[in-house]
Scaffold this motif. Structure first.
Motif, PDB file in Angstrom:
ATOM      1  N   GLY A  95       0.808  -1.215   0.000  1.00  0.00           N
ATOM      2  CA  GLY A  95       0.000   0.000   0.000  1.00  0.00           C
ATOM      3  C   GLY A  95       0.837   1.259   0.000  1.00  0.00           C
ATOM      4  N   ASP A  96       0.533   2.150   0.942  1.00  0.00           N
ATOM      5  CA  ASP A  96       1.186   3.458   1.031  1.00  0.00           C
ATOM      6  C   ASP A  96       2.412   3.456   1.930  1.00  0.00           C
ATOM      7  N   GLU A  97       2.841   2.285   2.422  1.00  0.00           N
ATOM      8  CA  GLU A  97       4.040   2.229   3.264  1.00  0.00           C
ATOM      9  C   GLU A  97       5.253   2.731   2.481  1.00  0.00           C
ATOM     10  N   PRO A  98       6.257   3.273   3.172  1.00  0.00           N
ATOM     11  CA  PRO A  98       7.495   3.602   2.464  1.00  0.00           C
ATOM     12  C   PRO A  98       7.986   2.369   1.702  1.00  0.00           C
ATOM     13  N   ASP A  99       8.217   2.539   0.412  1.00  0.00           N
ATOM     14  CA  ASP A  99       8.516   1.405  -0.474  1.00  0.00           C
ATOM     15  C   ASP A  99       9.869   0.777  -0.162  1.00  0.00           C
ATOM     16  N   THR A 100       9.865  -0.526   0.023  1.00  0.00           N
ATOM     17  CA  THR A 100      11.103  -1.261   0.316  1.00  0.00           C
ATOM     18  C   THR A 100      11.573  -2.126  -0.851  1.00  0.00           C
ATOM     19  N   ARG A 101      10.841  -2.193  -1.936  1.00  0.00           N
ATOM     20  CA  ARG A 101      11.171  -3.157  -3.001  1.00  0.00           C
ATOM     21  C   ARG A 101      12.527  -2.909  -3.642  1.00  0.00           C
ATOM     22  N   SER A 102      12.858  -1.653  -3.945  1.00  0.00           N
ATOM     23  CA  SER A 102      14.167  -1.390  -4.562  1.00  0.00           C
ATOM     24  C   SER A 102      15.285  -1.616  -3.547  1.00  0.00           C
ATOM     25  N   LEU A 103      15.010  -1.380  -2.276  1.00  0.00           N
ATOM     26  CA  LEU A 103      15.990  -1.656  -1.228  1.00  0.00           C
ATOM     27  C   LEU A 103      16.263  -3.156  -1.132  1.00  0.00           C
ATOM     28  N   LEU A 104      15.206  -3.952  -1.122  1.00  0.00           N
ATOM     29  CA  LEU A 104      15.373  -5.405  -1.052  1.00  0.00           C
ATOM     30  C   LEU A 104      16.223  -5.905  -2.216  1.00  0.00           C
ATOM     31  N   PHE A 105      15.913  -5.413  -3.403  1.00  0.00           N
ATOM     32  CA  PHE A 105      16.646  -5.835  -4.599  1.00  0.00           C
ATOM     33  C   PHE A 105      18.117  -5.424  -4.498  1.00  0.00           C
ATOM     34  N   ALA A 106      18.367  -4.191  -4.035  1.00  0.00           N
ATOM     35  CA  ALA A 106      19.750  -3.703  -3.909  1.00  0.00           C
ATOM     36  C   ALA A 106      20.527  -4.527  -2.881  1.00  0.00           C
ATOM     37  N   LEU A 107      19.908  -4.839  -1.759  1.00  0.00           N
ATOM     38  CA  LEU A 107      20.571  -5.670  -0.743  1.00  0.00           C
ATOM     39  C   LEU A 107      20.900  -7.047  -1.299  1.00  0.00           C
ATOM     40  N   TRP A 108      19.946  -7.638  -1.985  1.00  0.00           N
ATOM     41  CA  TRP A 108      20.115  -8.977  -2.575  1.00  0.00           C
ATOM     42  C   TRP A 108      21.230  -8.966  -3.624  1.00  0.00           C
ATOM     43  N   LYS A 109      21.227  -7.955  -4.505  1.00  0.00           N
ATOM     44  CA  LYS A 109      22.262  -7.860  -5.543  1.00  0.00           C
ATOM     45  C   LYS A 109      23.639  -7.633  -4.926  1.00  0.00           C
ATOM     46  N   ARG A 110      23.686  -6.970  -3.783  1.00  0.00           N
ATOM     47  CA  ARG A 110      24.932  -6.705  -3.077  1.00  0.00           C
ATOM     48  C   ARG A 110      25.483  -7.985  -2.446  1.00  0.00           C
ATOM     49  N   GLY A 111      24.636  -8.989  -2.296  1.00  0.00           N
ATOM     50  CA  GLY A 111      25.082 -10.245  -1.717  1.00  0.00           C
ATOM     51  C   GLY A 111      24.645 -10.475  -0.287  1.00  0.00           C
ATOM     52  N   ALA A 112      23.824  -9.576   0.253  1.00  0.00           N
ATOM     53  CA  ALA A 112      23.304  -9.782   1.612  1.00  0.00           C
ATOM     54  C   ALA A 112      22.308 -10.936   1.594  1.00  0.00           C
ATOM     55  N   TYR A 113      22.258 -11.655   2.690  1.00  0.00           N
ATOM     56  CA  TYR A 113      21.228 -12.683   2.885  1.00  0.00           C
ATOM     57  C   TYR A 113      20.026 -11.950   3.466  1.00  0.00           C
ATOM     58  N   VAL A 114      18.957 -11.838   2.695  1.00  0.00           N
ATOM     59  CA  VAL A 114      17.777 -11.079   3.093  1.00  0.00           C
ATOM     60  C   VAL A 114      16.687 -12.039   3.554  1.00  0.00           C
ATOM     61  N   LEU A 115      16.246 -11.853   4.781  1.00  0.00           N
ATOM     62  CA  LEU A 115      15.136 -12.628   5.339  1.00  0.00           C
ATOM     63  C   LEU A 115      13.869 -11.790   5.279  1.00  0.00           C
ATOM     64  N   LEU A 116      12.773 -12.408   4.850  1.00  0.00           N
ATOM     65  CA  LEU A 116      11.482 -11.733   4.816  1.00  0.00           C
ATOM     66  C   LEU A 116      10.474 -12.537   5.630  1.00  0.00           C
ATOM     67  N   PRO A 117       9.475 -11.847   6.194  1.00  0.00           N
ATOM     68  CA  PRO A 117       8.523 -12.542   7.062  1.00  0.00           C
ATOM     69  C   PRO A 117       7.457 -13.319   6.303  1.00  0.00           C
ATOM     70  N   LEU A 118       7.010 -14.367   6.965  1.00  0.00           N
ATOM     71  CA  LEU A 118       5.834 -15.139   6.554  1.00  0.00           C
ATOM     72  C   LEU A 118       4.852 -15.039   7.713  1.00  0.00           C
ATOM     73  N   LEU A 119       3.669 -14.493   7.466  1.00  0.00           N
ATOM     74  CA  LEU A 119       2.686 -14.334   8.528  1.00  0.00           C
ATOM     75  C   LEU A 119       2.056 -15.680   8.855  1.00  0.00           C
ATOM     76  N   LEU A 120       2.165 -16.079  10.107  1.00  0.00           N
ATOM     77  CA  LEU A 120       1.601 -17.349  10.569  1.00  0.00           C
ATOM     78  C   LEU A 120       0.147 -17.152  11.009  1.00  0.00           C
TER      79      LEU A 120
END
Length: 193
Positions: free
Chosen positions: A56-81
């Motif tokens: 939605g209107d949250e500050p966008d994290t998609r380009s950040l996630l991609f940049a971290l991943w391309k940089r080689g960071a291990y990125v963990l994302l949540p799964l709602l239980l």
């Protein structure tokens, strides 16, 4: 009970203001916050970054996630239980996401367990607002309060928010967990003592 009502009214007001931001303002904020966060020493050196996919209107994290991943960071994302807690799985690029509950995009990789967030070097958490003591106002489900309770005291926890969402004081309840910094478009990373 008073704090719960105060939180609900404040959340509603802040979300309305967030929804009124224009697309250009949101896009500029996302670029600014991404660039600022990528230059934070803990993020530059961090091997594992726990984050989230904005909705939605949250500050966008998609380009950040991609940049971290391309940089080689291990990125963990949540799964709602089903009980509202969060499990975690690795992000393997934009194509590794699938629709989840409540309109969320979630990773399709193997779940690592709710405790996986404790292995992160930096943890990004969504927030509707953050006050100057690090108190975070979320959506009201308590999922991130549970996750933050698993994170060690030396780990940088950051809530990306728009400028008007870094406020002087927020109502708090005993279960609420503080973050150690807020990230805003104009002030960058604001650390709390």
């Amino acid at each position: 009970m008073h704090d719960i009502l105060s939180k609900s009214m404040m959340r509603s007001r802040l979300l309305s203001a967030r929804a009124a931001l224009g697309a250009d303002t949101r896009a500029a904020a996302a670029r600014s916050m991404r660039d600022e966060l990528l230059a934070v020493p803990e993020v530059e050196m961090g091997g594992t970054i726990a984050a989230y996919v904005s909705i939605g209107d949250e500050p966008d994290t998609r380009s950040l996630l991609f940049a971290l991943w391309k940089r080689g960071a291990y990125v963990l994302l949540p799964l709602l239980l089903p009980d509202g807690d969060l499990d975690w799985a690795s992000y393997e690029g934009p194509d590794s996401l699938a629709p989840g509950p409540r309109g969320l995009l979630q990773p399709t990789e193997k779940p690592r367990g709710p405790g996986a967030v404790a292995s992160a070097d930096v943890v990004l958490v969504p927030a509707v607002a953050v006050d100057r003591t690090g108190m975070r106002l979320g959506r009201g489900g308590g999922s991130y309060d549970r996750a933050l309770a698993r994170v060690g005291p030396a780990i940088l926890t950051v809530a990306p928010v728009y400028d008007a969402e870094l406020v002087d004081v927020l109502p708090a309840e005993p279960h609420d967990q503080r973050v150690r910094a807020a990230l805003t478009p104009s002030q960058g990373l604001v650390r709390f003592a």
